[in-house]
Design an enzyme around this catalytic site. Structure first.
Site, mmCIF file in Angstrom:
data_model
loop_
_atom_site.group_PDB
_atom_site.id
_atom_site.type_symbol
_atom_site.label_atom_id
_atom_site.label_comp_id
_atom_site.label_asym_id
_atom_site.label_seq_id
_atom_site.Cartn_x
_atom_site.Cartn_y
_atom_site.Cartn_z
ATOM 1 N N THR A 1 0.817 -1.222 0.000
ATOM 2 C CA THR A 1 0.000 0.000 0.000
ATOM 3 C C THR A 1 0.846 1.265 0.000
ATOM 4 O OG1 THR A 1 -1.835 -1.074 1.122
ATOM 5 C CG2 THR A 1 -1.660 1.292 1.429
ATOM 6 N N THR B 1 1.633 -4.841 4.164
ATOM 7 C CA THR B 1 1.432 -5.317 5.540
ATOM 8 C C THR B 1 0.803 -6.712 5.602
ATOM 9 O OG1 THR B 1 -0.719 -4.220 5.671
ATOM 10 C CG2 THR B 1 1.188 -2.974 6.462
ATOM 11 N N ASP B 2 0.084 -7.098 4.532
ATOM 12 C CA ASP B 2 -0.697 -8.341 4.624
ATOM 13 C C ASP B 2 0.154 -9.572 4.929
ATOM 14 O OD1 ASP B 2 -2.997 -6.923 4.170
ATOM 15 O OD2 ASP B 2 -3.184 -7.469 2.060
ATOM 16 N N LYS C 1 -0.200 -9.255 12.137
ATOM 17 C CA LYS C 1 -1.024 -8.094 11.791
ATOM 18 C C LYS C 1 -2.352 -8.247 12.523
ATOM 19 C CE LYS C 1 -3.062 -5.550 7.919
ATOM 20 N NZ LYS C 1 -3.192 -5.374 6.470
HETATM 21 N N1 ASP Z 1 -2.671 -5.337 0.377
HETATM 22 C C1 ASP Z 1 -1.547 -4.562 0.865
HETATM 23 C C2 ASP Z 1 -0.310 -5.422 0.818
HETATM 24 O O1 ASP Z 1 -0.084 -6.217 1.688
HETATM 25 C C3 ASP Z 1 -1.828 -4.073 2.228
HETATM 26 C C4 ASP Z 1 -0.769 -3.139 2.780
HETATM 27 O O2 ASP Z 1 0.311 -2.940 2.286
HETATM 28 O O3 ASP Z 1 -1.086 -2.575 3.848
HETATM 29 O O4 ASP Z 1 0.443 -5.302 -0.099
#
Ligand code: ASP
Length: 329
Positions: A15, A89-90, A160
């Site tokens: 993100t 983050t995922d 997370k």
């Molecule tokens: N969907 C994103 C990812 O993990 C979520 C994020 O970066 O917060 O790439």
């Protein structure tokens, strides 16, 4: 004049570098390769270099990406004082766990970070996360870490826990290493270097995770064994308990078929104590290993690593019980 630590910022997507292209959905964008433009002034404290490996939503990353990241760290390790890996983050907790096992004898910081909101947005958490991660990468901590929302965590202990909060990660059974608030506050001492440095990127992908439901009988585990998995993480209840009708017997069938079974917990906090109740006791008797205080992500990656290194039976059990990277055995 003091010399600035040399930090390599590696972007992988997430993100942090996304933009809203089509109505509704965030998608990887050209911002990902130009993140340093958004943190002007940081180079007064850190000698920054940048490298873009790929530009993916982290849900599209896996063991081949973990391997490429570990190999990049090995290749560039002697030319920098630390690394920042910009990551979605995922699956950040998965990658951090994988790198903590792959980078044996790591002697400098590898800090993963990301953001809940794109760096190109005015009200984003990305800028402080990148700035503080780069500062942490210059602090000589010889560990794979995750920096998020003012905390520097041991990377293989995070999960997370929030989709909306700017404090997206928690480290349930391990204090953060540092808090970067108004002051930089040391909390948990980093681990000592356990040299020599060595990279091992063998991960067995043939591993599954299964969540027992109340009233279930272990058929889900039998189905995985029939499909030919080599290892299964069973997310047991509470301290490691399982429905007695079916699950211990299914675990016995799995281990007899040569499939490694690990117990972890559906609860977020606390160390597993499977023998505390009859269902868990019988599961251990049937050959299940315990994930201790490891997160589900770390417990699964460690099983992938042990099997990837060709370990089976008693050797795998000894490997699994050993403290390799502060993972919470
Ligand atoms: N969907 C994103 C990812 O993990 C979520 C994020 O970066 O917060 O790439």
């Amino acid at each position: 004049m003091t010399t600035r630590p040399r930090v390599l910022v590696v972007s992988t997507g997430g993100t942090l570098g996304m933009l809203q292209k089509d109505p509704g959905a965030l998608a990887p964008s050209e911002v990902s390769e130009n993140v340093l433009k958004y943190v002007q002034g940081l180079d007064s404290a850190v000698d920054l270099q940048a490298e873009a490996l790929w530009n993916l939503d982290s849900s599209d990353m896996g063991p081949s990406h973990w391997t490429a990241l570990a190999e990049l760290v090995a290749l560039r390790r002697e030319s920098v004082d630390g690394f920042v890996i910009l990551h979605g983050t995922d699956t950040m907790a998965w990658t951090a766990s994988a790198l903590s096992f792959a980078l044996e004898g790591l002697d400098r910081p590898v800090v993963l970070t990301g953001a809940q909101r794109p760096i190109a947005w005015v009200r984003s958490d990305a800028r402080p996360n990148v700035v503080n991660s780069a500062l942490c990468a210059g602090m000589g901590i010889p560990e794979v870490c995750v920096y998020f929302g003012r905390w520097l965590f041991r990377g293989n202990r995070v999960t997370k826990t929030s989709i909306q909060s700017y404090e997206a990660f928690e480290s349930p059974d391990c204090n953060p290493l540092f808090e970067l608030g108004v002051e930089v506050r040391a909390i948990e001492p980093p681990r000592a270097v356990r040299g020599p440095f060595h990279v091992d990127t063998r991960f067995d992908r043939n591993v599954a995770v299964v969540t027992p439901l109340p009233g279930s009988d272990g058929e889900a585990l039998d189905a995985l064994v029939d499909r030919g998995v080599r290892g299964v993480v069973v997310r047991a209840f509470g301290s490691g308990n399982l429905p007695q009708a079916g699950w211990p017997a299914a675990i016995a069938r799995a281990t007899e078929a040569g499939v490694a079974v690990v117990l972890t917990s559906q609860s977020l906090r606390g160390r597993l104590d499977a023998p505390a109740y009859e269902g868990g006791r019988r599961a251990v008797e049937a050959g299940a290993l315990s994930a201790g205080a490891m997160t589900m992500e770390c417990a699964t990656v460690k099983l992938m690593v042990g099997l990837g290194r060709g370990l089976r039976g008693a050797e795998l059990a000894a490997f699994y019980a050993a403290d390799l990277a502060g993972e919470g055995v």
